[in-house]
Design an enzyme around this catalytic site. Structure first.
Site, short mmCIF file in Angstrom:
data_model
loop_
_atom_site.label_atom_id
_atom_site.label_comp_id
_atom_site.label_asym_id
_atom_site.label_seq_id
_atom_site.Cartn_x
_atom_site.Cartn_y
_atom_site.Cartn_z
N ASP A 47 0.76 -1.26 0.00
CA ASP A 47 0.00 0.00 0.00
C ASP A 47 0.79 1.31 0.00
OD1 ASP A 47 -1.65 -2.12 0.45
OD2 ASP A 47 -2.78 -1.22 2.08
N GLU A 100 1.49 -9.08 11.80
CA GLU A 100 1.33 -8.69 10.40
C GLU A 100 2.70 -8.41 9.78
OE1 GLU A 100 -1.14 -5.25 10.05
OE2 GLU A 100 -1.34 -5.41 7.86
C1 GLC Z 1 -3.08 -4.49 3.79
C2 GLC Z 1 -1.88 -4.98 2.98
C3 GLC Z 1 -2.36 -5.84 1.82
C4 GLC Z 1 -3.24 -6.95 2.36
C5 GLC Z 1 -4.38 -6.41 3.23
C6 GLC Z 1 -5.15 -7.51 3.95
O1 GLC Z 1 -3.86 -3.64 3.05
O2 GLC Z 1 -1.11 -3.93 2.54
O3 GLC Z 1 -1.30 -6.35 1.10
O4 GLC Z 1 -3.76 -7.71 1.33
O5 GLC Z 1 -3.85 -5.57 4.22
O6 GLC Z 1 -4.29 -8.26 4.75
#
Ligand code: GLC
Length: 439
Positions: free
Chosen positions: A169, A411
Site C-alpha cells: 500500500d 502482520e
Molecule cells: C493491507 C496490505 C495488503 C493486504 C491487506 C489484507 O492492506 O497492505 O497487502 O492484502 O492488508 O491483509
C-alpha cells in the site's frame, strides 16, 4: 528454536481463529473481508492441514471474479455492519461486476496460479488434474483480462491504477508519485493547516494498531481520494487512462505476473490445453519488456510510469522480486543477492526489510516502509532456491521462522530485533510459517 510442532499448533490456531467457513479473514477487526492475495498465501499454508479446505479458500475467491475476468482485491462480507465498506466501492457501478457479491473495483498481485500449483503438488495426478480443470477457466480468464485491460498499448508490462493493487500500500515509489503528482489542492491544504491531526482521530485502523505503524493520515486520505476518482470512472480503465489518473507498471506486480504466467503455461501443458496464440505472444513479450525496468547505473530494476516510461528510482522490497520472477539472468540475480547480503541495504538482523536500510524512506515499524513481511520472505526464498542460492534460502527460512517463533503471527516485524508490529494473529504470517516449517 523451540519445538516445531509447538509453532505449528500456534500457527494453526491463528488460522482456525480467522476461519470464516469457506475463506479466512486476514485478521479479526482490522481486515474482516476476503482479500485476494491473502487467500492465495493462506491456501499455500492450509494445504498442509487440509487440502480440501485449501481448495475451498481458492474456490471462494472465484465467486468475486468479474464477468470480464478481473479478480478483485476484496470480496466484502455480506453483513449489515459492513454496508459502509461496500458503499465506498459500489462495485455494481461497473456492468462486469459479479451478481450478488460486493467487491472492490481493483485487483491485487496475481498469486492465484502459484496457489493452485502449490495445492496441486500435494495430490496424486488424477486428483490434481481434476483440480486444475476446476480452476482453469477462471485462471485463464484472469490472465487474459490482465493483458486486455492492463496492457492497452501491447508493450508487455501490465499497469496498476492504485497503490492497493500492488498489495504494498504505502511503498515508496508509489508514495513519492502520489505526493508529487496526485494529491489535489484540498488535501494539500489539509496538510498545510495540519487538519489531518483532527481527521486522524476518526481512523479505524489506528484503534488496534499504533499510529506510527500505519501510513500517515495524509496518505490515507490520498489513497481514498484516488479510489473515489476510480469509482467516478466506474472502474473502466479506458476512462481512467483518458483522464490521466495514476498508472504505474509496478515491479512487484509484474515480477509475480511473470512467475504466474510460467505456472499458467505448466498447468496448460499438463492439461494438454493450448494457450490462445495471442496470450502466448503476450507472455513472451512481458519477459522481454521486463528488462526495460533495469537501470544499469544503480544495477537494479524499478517500477515505471506507464505514460512517460520514466523509471521510479525508489528501491523497495520489489527490488528483490525479480528473483521470484525467475527469468532474469543469473548475473543479475547475483547482483540482487549482493543487496540481500549487504547489512546497509536488505540484510539487517531480521530480514527482509520492505525498504532498504540506507533509503531515506526507511522506518523499521512503518508498514511497507521498513518492516519485514513473511509473504515477501516466502517469495524471495522461493526465488533464491530456484537460482541455486540454497544457503541464502535456508538462512532466510530460519530467520523468518525465528521471528515468528519469537513474536507470534504478527502482520509485520521490526527488522532490527524481530519484534512484531501491525495487527496480531495475521493469517498469511501463520499460513506461510506453516509452509516454511514443512519445507
Ligand atoms: C493491507 C496490505 C495488503 C493486504 C491487506 C489484507 O492492506 O497492505 O497487502 O492484502 O492488508 O491483509
Amino acid at each position: 528454536m523451540q519445538d516445531s510442532t509447538d509453532l505449528f499448533s500456534r500457527m494453526k490456531a491463528v488460522l482456525d481463529m480467522n476461519d470464516r467457513g469457506s475463506y479466512t479473514q486476514p485478521a479479526h477487526g482490522l481486515y474482516p473481508h476476503q482479500w485476494l492475495w491473502d487467500s492465495c498465501f493462506i491456501a499455500i499454508g492450509l494445504r498442509h492441514i487440509d487440502v480440501e479446505r485449501s481448495k475451498m479458500e481458492i474456490i471462494s475467491l472465484l465467486r468475486g471474479q468479474w464477468h470480464n475476468g478481473m479478480m478483485p482485491n476484496i470480496i466484502f462480507r455480506d453483513d449489515p455492519q459492513y454496508r459502509t465498506d461496500r458503499g465506498i466501492w459500489r462495485s455494481w457501478v461497473n456492468p462486469f461486476a459479479p451478481d450478488g457479491v460486493a467487491t472492490t473495483g481493483i485487483t491485487q498481485p496475481p498469486m492465484l496460479a502459484e496457489a493452485v500449483v502449490q495445492i496441486g503438488s500435494l495430490m496424486e495426478w488424477p486428483e490434481c488434474r481434476a483440480w486444475y480443470r476446476q480452476v482453469w477457466p477462471a485462471l485463464l480468464a484472469y490472465h487474459e483480462w490482465l493483458y486486455a485491460d492492463r496492457d492497452p498499448h501491447h508493450e508487455g508490462l501490465v499497469l496498476q491504477i492504485h497503490p492497493w493493487e500492488t498489495g504494498l500500500d504505502n511503498t515508496p515509489p508509489w508514495m513519492a508519485e502520489m505526493h508529487q503528482h496526485q494529491l489535489p489542492l484540498w488535501i494539500n491544504i489539509i496538510e498545510k493547516t495540519r487538519f489531518d491531526k483532527v481527521i486522524s482521530l476518526f481512523r479505524r485502523d489506528t484503534h488496534s494498531v499504533p499510529m506510527d505503524e500505519r501510513f500517515s493520515t495524509i496518505e490515507a486520505i490520498g489513497l481514498f481520494d484516488i479510489q473515489r476518482r476510480l469509482r467516478r470512472k466506474a472502474y473502466d480503465s479506458n476512462k481512467i487512462l483518458d483522464h490521466g489518473l495514476f498508472a504505474i507498471e509496478d515491479l512487484a506486480f509484474n515480477s509475480i505476473f511473470i512467475r504466474a504466467n510460467q505456472h499458467l503455461r505448466d498447468i496448460a501443458h499438463s492439461l494438454k490445453e493450448i494457450l490462445p496464440k495471442e496470450l502466448e505472444h503476450h507472455i513472451s513479450l512481458t519477459e522481454k519488456a521486463f528488462e526495460e525496468l533495469w537501470d544499469p547505473y544503480t544495477m537494479q530494476y524499478y517500477s515505471r510510469d506507464f505514460i512517460t516510461h520514466r523509471l521510479l528510482k525508489e528501491p523497495s522490497i520489489a527490488t528483490l522480486l525479480p528473483l521470484y520472477a525467475g527469468h532474469v539472468t543469473p548475473e543479475r540475480a547475483k547482483e540482487l543477492v549482493k543487496l540481500l547480503e549487504n547489512e546497509y541495504a536488505f540484510g539487517p538482523a531480521f530480514p527482509v526489510p520492505s525498504v532498504p536500510i540506507n533509503s531515506t524512506w526507511y522506518n523499521p515499524r512503518l508498514y511497507w516502509q521498513g518492516p519485514s513481511w513473511v509473504n515477501m520472505n516466502w517469495l524471495i526464498i522461493d526465488g533464491l532456491k530456484r537460482y541455486g542460492f540454497s544457503d541464502h534460502a535456508e538462512a532466510l527460512r530460519e530467520s523468518t521462522l525465528e521471528m515468528v517463533e519469537k513474536s507470534g503471527s504478527s502482520e509485520y516485524f521490526d527488522p532490527r530485533d524481530g519484534s512484531g508490529a501491525g495487527a496480531d494473529n495475521f493469517s498469511w504470517t501463520a499460513a506461510l510459517a506453516i509452509d516454511l516449517l514443512k519445507r
